[in-house]
Design a protein around this motif. Structure first.
Motif, short mmCIF file in Angstrom:
data_model
loop_
_atom_site.label_atom_id
_atom_site.label_comp_id
_atom_site.label_asym_id
_atom_site.label_seq_id
_atom_site.Cartn_x
_atom_site.Cartn_y
_atom_site.Cartn_z
N GLY A 1 4.79 -10.12 0.62
CA GLY A 1 3.36 -10.36 0.46
C GLY A 1 3.02 -10.79 -0.96
N GLU A 2 1.74 -10.96 -1.20
CA GLU A 2 1.30 -11.43 -2.51
C GLU A 2 1.58 -10.43 -3.62
OE1 GLU A 2 0.23 -14.40 -3.44
OE2 GLU A 2 0.57 -15.10 -1.39
N ILE A 3 1.51 -9.14 -3.31
CA ILE A 3 1.79 -8.13 -4.34
C ILE A 3 3.25 -8.19 -4.76
CG2 ILE A 3 1.78 -5.67 -4.87
CD1 ILE A 3 -0.61 -5.38 -2.99
N PRO A 4 4.22 -8.13 -3.82
CA PRO A 4 5.62 -8.27 -4.24
C PRO A 4 5.91 -9.61 -4.93
CG PRO A 4 5.51 -7.37 -2.04
CD PRO A 4 4.11 -7.78 -2.40
N TYR A 5 5.23 -10.69 -4.49
CA TYR A 5 5.43 -11.98 -5.14
C TYR A 5 5.01 -11.90 -6.61
CZ TYR A 5 5.18 -16.95 -6.22
OH TYR A 5 5.36 -18.18 -6.81
N ALA A 6 3.88 -11.26 -6.86
CA ALA A 6 3.42 -11.10 -8.25
C ALA A 6 4.42 -10.26 -9.05
CB ALA A 6 2.04 -10.45 -8.26
N VAL A 7 4.95 -9.21 -8.42
CA VAL A 7 5.94 -8.36 -9.09
C VAL A 7 7.21 -9.15 -9.40
CG1 VAL A 7 7.46 -6.38 -8.76
CG2 VAL A 7 5.03 -6.21 -8.18
N PHE B 1 -1.64 -4.97 -8.76
CA PHE B 1 -3.05 -4.69 -8.50
C PHE B 1 -3.90 -5.94 -8.68
CE2 PHE B 1 -7.28 -2.84 -9.37
CZ PHE B 1 -7.39 -2.04 -8.24
N ASN B 2 -3.54 -6.79 -9.64
CA ASN B 2 -4.26 -8.06 -9.80
C ASN B 2 -4.12 -8.93 -8.55
OD1 ASN B 2 -5.20 -7.49 -12.36
ND2 ASN B 2 -3.49 -8.51 -13.40
N ALA B 3 -2.93 -8.94 -7.96
CA ALA B 3 -2.73 -9.71 -6.72
C ALA B 3 -3.55 -9.12 -5.58
CB ALA B 3 -1.24 -9.72 -6.35
N LEU B 4 -3.63 -7.81 -5.53
CA LEU B 4 -4.41 -7.14 -4.49
C LEU B 4 -5.88 -7.53 -4.57
CD1 LEU B 4 -4.61 -4.99 -2.25
CD2 LEU B 4 -4.85 -3.27 -4.04
N ALA C 1 -0.62 -9.34 15.63
CA ALA C 1 -0.60 -10.12 14.39
C ALA C 1 -1.29 -9.32 13.29
CB ALA C 1 -1.28 -11.45 14.59
N ILE C 2 -0.69 -9.32 12.11
CA ILE C 2 -1.16 -8.47 11.01
C ILE C 2 -1.49 -9.34 9.81
CG2 ILE C 2 -0.48 -6.66 9.38
CD1 ILE C 2 1.39 -5.59 11.58
N THR C 3 -2.71 -9.20 9.27
CA THR C 3 -3.09 -9.85 8.02
C THR C 3 -3.08 -8.79 6.93
OG1 THR C 3 -4.47 -11.48 9.16
CG2 THR C 3 -4.85 -11.16 6.80
N THR C 4 -2.27 -9.00 5.89
CA THR C 4 -2.09 -7.96 4.89
C THR C 4 -1.61 -8.56 3.57
OG1 THR C 4 -0.94 -5.87 4.39
CG2 THR C 4 0.30 -7.54 5.61
N GLU C 5 -1.81 -7.79 2.49
CA GLU C 5 -1.30 -8.18 1.17
C GLU C 5 0.11 -7.67 0.93
OE1 GLU C 5 -4.23 -6.76 1.63
OE2 GLU C 5 -5.77 -8.08 0.79
N LEU D 1 8.74 1.12 8.33
CA LEU D 1 7.86 -0.04 8.12
C LEU D 1 6.45 0.42 7.78
CD1 LEU D 1 7.13 -3.10 8.39
CD2 LEU D 1 6.86 -2.67 10.85
N LEU D 2 5.96 0.02 6.61
CA LEU D 2 4.59 0.32 6.18
C LEU D 2 3.83 -0.99 5.99
CD1 LEU D 2 6.34 2.85 5.23
CD2 LEU D 2 4.54 3.25 3.56
N VAL D 3 2.64 -1.05 6.56
CA VAL D 3 1.80 -2.25 6.45
C VAL D 3 0.44 -1.83 5.93
CG1 VAL D 3 0.75 -4.19 7.66
CG2 VAL D 3 3.00 -3.34 8.37
#
Length: 300
Positions: free
Chosen positions: A139-145, A166-169, A188-192, A221-223
């Protein structure tokens, strides 16, 4: 005669200062008749040296370094039909596997604790054509990390990851994912962020997944549910203190042995984070290798 290949990543700078190799060799000599020492020089060495350990007829492969070094070692061992036994000393920023196994994070304490040992079965995860020891994040948070600068990592350590995550969140609306768990399609799941964990400790939070065990044969698995960033931040902090993040109201939690993840949203650009480092892009296929390794841990 029992033998152990000791592999040290010297990049921490502690080798010459603290006489690290002598201290570790003295500890290992209590358990093995023969010890050979090697140092890593570049990325991939800790994985490649597994073949050397096999050629030298060693029983055990023991590494000293951060999470990346430990991940490399596990990638080398997991490829073997009958893996060597495994041991390690944690020298990284997060050290989740050490936390989950009860290995002290301070060097002197870990050396003392490992003078009396037992062998713990350890699950290994597989993601596409590589292996992991602790967690896959998406997700966007791991991408930022993944793209946190080296300068910030050196200056702020784990808090640099928190800041960028947190900035990505706050700034992202999330991606939509399709997930199959043990062959069953989830909605289908929409998530950060999506996490797939093998142990209770994730990101140095030692009860992120309270009921996960290193040998339970399960992927956890945590979403993160779609909600506003302020609500997420407040509840996440509360659950960090409570030590029960997997049970938070804004987290969906599942357990299984096989997970497939795809997305309709620019799949080729969605990058995973595997044990703290950049991993493969979608589509992802994850599975568990139950009790694949035996790892050296302090005897209770």
């Amino acid at each position: 005669m029992s033998g152990c290949l000791l592999v040290i990543n010297p990049s921490s700078g502690k080798e010459n200062k603290d006489g690290l190799s002598e201290k570790i060799s003295a500890m290992l000599s209590k358990h093995f008749d023969r010890i050979e020492l090697r140092y890593t020089e570049k990325a991939g060495d800790a994985e490649a040296f597994v073949d050397l350990a096999k050629d030298l007829n060693m029983d055990t492969y023991f590494v000293v370094g951060g999470d990346g070094t430990v991940n490399e070692a596990i990638n080398g061992l997991a490829k073997m039909e009958n893996p060597l036994k495994f041991g390690f000393l944690p020298m990284g920023t997060v050290n989740d596997l050490a936390r989950a196994l009860g290995i002290p994070l301070k060097l002197e304490d870990a050396l003392s604790a490992l003078e009396h040992i037992t062998w713990q079965p350890l699950d290994v995860g597989q993601i596409n054509d590589q292996y992991f020891m602790n967690v896959v994040a998406l997700g966007e948070i791991p991408y930022a990390v993944n793209h946190t600068s080296s300068e910030e990592k050196s200056k702020f350590g784990f808090f640099a990851y928190l800041k960028d995550g947190f900035n990505a969140l706050i700034n992202d609306e999330g991606q939509t994912y399709h997930i199959k768990l043990d062959g069953e399609e989830l909605d289908a799941i929409t998530t950060e962020i999506i996490l797939v964990a093998l142990t209770n400790s994730v990101g140095s939070v030692e009860q992120m997944v309270a009921d996960a065990r290193v040998d339970d044969g399960l992927l956890h698995l945590l979403v993160l549910k779609d909600t506003n960033a302020l609500e997420i931040g407040q509840e996440a902090l509360q659950n960090l203190f409570d030590g029960n993040v997997s049970q938070a109201n804004n987290v969906s939690y599942y357990k299984g042995q096989h997970i497939e993840i795809t997305s309709d949203d620019k799949s080729d650009d969605i990058e995973s984070n595997v044990d703290g480092d950049p991993g493969p892009t979608l589509p992802l296929e994850l599975s568990i290798l139950p009790s694949k390794l035996k790892v050296m841990v302090p005897k209770a």
